[in-house]
Structures are given as C-alpha cells and as structure tokens.
Write an enzyme that holds these catalytic residues in place. Structure first.
Site, PDB file in Angstrom:
ATOM      1  N   SER A 147      -8.901  -0.483 -29.553  1.00 46.14           N
ATOM      2  CA  SER A 147      -9.626   0.301 -30.540  1.00 46.14           C
ATOM      3  C   SER A 147      -8.836   1.569 -30.859  1.00 46.14           C
ATOM      4  O   SER A 147      -7.672   1.488 -31.236  1.00 46.14           O
ATOM      5  CB  SER A 147     -11.036   0.592 -30.019  1.00 46.14           C
TER       6      SER A 147
ATOM      7  N   ASP B 250     -13.849  -9.922 -34.679  1.00 47.93           N
ATOM      8  CA  ASP B 250     -14.045  -8.493 -34.462  1.00 47.93           C
ATOM      9  C   ASP B 250     -14.931  -7.949 -35.585  1.00 47.93           C
ATOM     10  O   ASP B 250     -14.534  -7.932 -36.747  1.00 47.93           O
ATOM     11  CB  ASP B 250     -12.694  -7.775 -34.467  1.00 47.93           C
TER      12      ASP B 250
ATOM     13  N   HIS C 166     -14.533  -7.600 -30.631  1.00 43.11           N
ATOM     14  CA  HIS C 166     -13.754  -6.369 -30.497  1.00 43.11           C
ATOM     15  C   HIS C 166     -13.387  -6.076 -29.043  1.00 43.11           C
ATOM     16  O   HIS C 166     -12.278  -5.625 -28.761  1.00 43.11           O
ATOM     17  CB  HIS C 166     -14.567  -5.202 -31.076  1.00 43.11           C
TER      18      HIS C 166
END
Length: 454
Positions: free
Chosen positions: A270, A362, A396
C-alpha cells in the site's frame, strides 16, 4: 496452484526446536484422535490435519479458534465425512460445508474469521511476535453451524488439541531500534551472518508492525520493521516525509556487523509500496524493491528530497462510496497519476531490481493499473529490471501466509469498515505463492545462497 503440493514440498524447520509454551495434549473421547502435524511450526508453514478413530462415514465438524493480542476471537469450521477407515484427512478430502467447501488444506487455519460474538469487521492483528498464535482445534460429532459451536447446549468435543504457530524461529533476535530519528525494530536470524538486509514497511494504518519482519528473519534476512508515522515521536499523521529519514534507516542496517554491506532490499504494501519505490530510486544502496498493491506515484504526503520535493498524489473524498451497512469503498478516490505527473516516482533512474505483486481483486487501490504504469515506464526506458506477478481473486492485503483473512475490516484512519477485496481460497493461495516469490527474489538479488525458503 494446489496447496497440498506446497505441503508435500515444504522445507520445514525441525519441530522439536519449538517446545510448546504450555503442555498441549490431545484430549479424546473413546478412540478418536485429532492430529495436527507438526503440532508446533513457523507461521508460514502448512500443516496436516487428520482425525482418526471415527466410524466409517461418520459426519463431523472440525473447529479452530484463536485470539489476537486484543483478545478478539477468530474461528473457522468445516464439515467432513469420514472415509471407510473412519478417518478424515483435511489435506486430501473435501469440506461439505462450513466456512468453505471443497479441498482447502489450510482452510481451518487461514480461513478463520471473527467469531459470532465478535464485531464481524475486526481485523486480526499480530503485535506480540515473540509469542506464537495458539490454535485450539476440536472435532465434534455431526455437522454444526458456527452458532451451534458457541451454544450453551453444545456437546463435548470428540477430541481437541492445541497447535502453535511461531513468527520467530528459534534463535531469532528482536531488537528495538532508536537510532537518530529512526524508530524501528530489527530482527536478526540466528548465527553470525552476515545476512542480507531488508527495510520492511506497511501502509496508512501507521504505527510499527513487526510480523512480516519477524518472518523474514526466520527465513534468513536481517529485517528492519520501519515505522514512518503515528509511532512514538514520529508525526501523528501523513504530512511530509524526508528522504533523509529513510537514508538513516538504510545506513543503520548497513553499519550493523551482521548485515551484508553490498546493499539492502525494501518491501512495502500500500503506502509502503511507493515508499519502497522511492527508496530504490533515490538511495543507491537499495538494490531490490518489493512493491505490493501500491502506487507508482508518491501518495498523499509530500516527499522531500535533497533540494526538491515530490508532491503527494491526493484523494477526492467525493468519490467515496458508502454502502447501506456502512462499509466504505475507496478504490476510486485517488486521483490518476497521469493527471499529476509530478507525483510519479521516476523509477527508471533506479539502480535496483523490482518485483511488483498485484492482487487483481484489489478493491482498495487500483494496483493493477499502477503496476502496469510502472512497468511500462521501465520498459520505455529500456530497462528489464522488473517482474510483475498478478494473482486472480487476490485482494489488497497480500501478506505472509496463513493469518486469518478478511475482505472487509474496520480502518482506524477512515473510521469505517473498508473493502480490501479478495476471495478466501484464491487469496490464501496467492499469499503462499507470493511469499515464496518474495523470499527467492530478495535472496537472488541480494546474493545470499543460504536463505531458508518454503
């Protein structure tokens, strides 16, 4: 990818090196036995779960549970039918119901979710990495629901056992680091070294997360779990970063007597992903960079270099989607990097190798788009120093294997549950595959032949 293939080829550490922290014995009714092999192992290792001594064709429910550092309980259950020998082997047999169906050898471990009495969007956090996850496993007669399993009228288990999963291999050292401005924890493998060094970073949750670094050290890397905001005297929010802070972290690693001097790696997910790219671009001693579901631009906070600044790519909160149940979808909130080219990290200038890991489901960031943009930029510059690996059905939170997985959890910064994406079985399989990719990539680029792998 079949999980049982990984099980059969896994390189495990000697389970005898992991003494059970408490005496964990299997309790049985009549001749029923529940076996987990090995009974104590590293967190990233698969296990074999079996039941013996049942009646031929007997239907049973296997139940597992554990608690995180806050005391929140996570559980999984699956329905099986004994074979003609009165046995259940989760590695080869299919679940007929429960948390999952079909053949999923690690479903009872990686498939755990918040128990019925726990807020359903609770995320499993591991902060006490020096202590193992203790998995309480039981087998019950009949096919039970999750509500049945927690009812006061539930009958006793036919057999039970405690299984331990360690984040730190025997001999791994955990060393808190307060070096200049650097706030981190260093994990060192057992032995004299020198070991390849890695700087390990997470995302917008902030703070200091150590579980991936502990596992990297268990596989032979000197891993520095690096905080960059919302920890001790660091900035409380994502405001502005200075390349000097990250240079200081790299310098600390390279000065350590047990760390190889030829260069270090970075790994980030991230927001940590674009920080990993920036470090590889602007710090020459960074030779390998693992990017996990991140962005090709510098996100949110300005990044101060020596004499210039990369602005932060911002979010448009007007594009936040809020479902009726309060769950938030933020996937389309971030502005497109092409509209703000000054935020894009010029990774073509880097003297490093890149591994881009992408979850195609994601639903937090558009990581597939950002990985394509990054690889295209390298390609146009005539570079071949990258690999992009995509995983169908993966969300994610692409993390090391076998921690409880959830596709939606509460986010302390957003102050709502947010969608991460991913479906249970393909996401867990992606975590197994990507972890091996990461270990092999870092080992090969940092030139260390003795790193342990699965």
């Amino acid at each position: 990818m079949q999980s049982h293939h990984l099980l059969s080829s896994a390189k495990r550490l000697n389970p005898l090196l992991f003494p059970m922290s408490t005496m964990a014995t299997s309790t049985t009714t009549k001749d029923v036995q529940l076996l987990i092999t090995p009974q104590s192992c590293l967190q990233d290792e698969p296990v074999k779960i079996q039941v013996q001594g049942l009646s031929p064709g007997q239907v049973v429910t296997l139940h597992t549970s554990t608690k995180d550092v806050r005391g929140a309980e996570f559980m999984a259950h699956a329905h099986y039918r004994a074979n003609t020998q009165g046995e259940v082997d989760v590695t080869t047999m299919e679940s007929e119901g429960g948390r999952y169906t079909g053949n999923f050898p690690m479903g009872l471990i990686a498939g755990m979710a918040p128990a019925p009495h726990v807020y359903k969007y609770t995320r499993f956090f591991k902060r006490d990495v020096e202590n193992p996850n203790k998995i309480e496993a039981s087998v019950f007669d009949g096919h039970l629901t999750d509500q049945d399993l927690y009812a006061d009228t539930r009958e006793d288990a036919l057999a039970s056992i405690v299984h331990e999963r360690h984040y730190m291999a025997p001999g791994v050292q955990r060393i808190p680091v307060r070096y200049g401005r650097v706030r981190a924890t260093l994990f060192l493998p057992p032995g004299d070294g020198p070991f390849p060094g890695v700087v390990d970073m997470f995302g917008t949750a902030g703070g200091l997360l150590e579980y991936r670094s502990a596992q990297l050290a268990s596989r032979g890397f000197a891993s520095l779990a690096l905080a960059f905001f919302a920890f001790e005297d660091l900035p409380k929010t994502l405001e502005e970063f200075d390349i000097a802070y990250f240079e200081e972290a790299v310098d600390f690693l390279l000065k350590h007597e047990k760390v190889m001097k030829s260069g270090v790696g970075t790994i980030g997910v991230s927001k940590g992903g674009d920080l990993a790219l920036s470090m590889a671009t602007y710090i020459p001693k960074v030779k390998a960079s693992v990017w996990i579901n991140g962005c090709n631009a510098n996100v949110q906070a300005a990044f101060r270099l020596h004499g210039s600044i990369i602005p932060g790519l911002q979010f448009d909160l007007a594009d936040v989607e809020v479902r009726d149940d309060g769950v938030v979808n933020v996937a389309d909130c971030m502005y497109h990097p092409d509209d703000f080219p000054e935020t894009i990290i010029p990774i073509e200038k880097a003297n490093a190798e890149f591994l881009f890991l992408v979850g195609l489901d994601d639903q937090n960031w558009r990581s597939e788009i950002y990985a394509d943009m990054a690889s295209e930029r390298l390609k146009k510059a005539g570079k071949a120093n990258y690999e992009v690996v995509q995983y169908e059905g993966c969300g994610h939170l692409l993390e090391p294997p076998f921690a409880p997985f959830s596709s939606v959890t509460y986010h302390a910064v957003v102050k709502n549950p947010i969608i991460w994406g991913g479906s249970l079985i393909p996401h867990v399989q992606a975590q197994e595959s990507s972890w091996n990719k990461i270990l092999n990539f870092l080992k090969n680029i940092l030139r260390y032949p003795n790193v342990s792998k699965l």
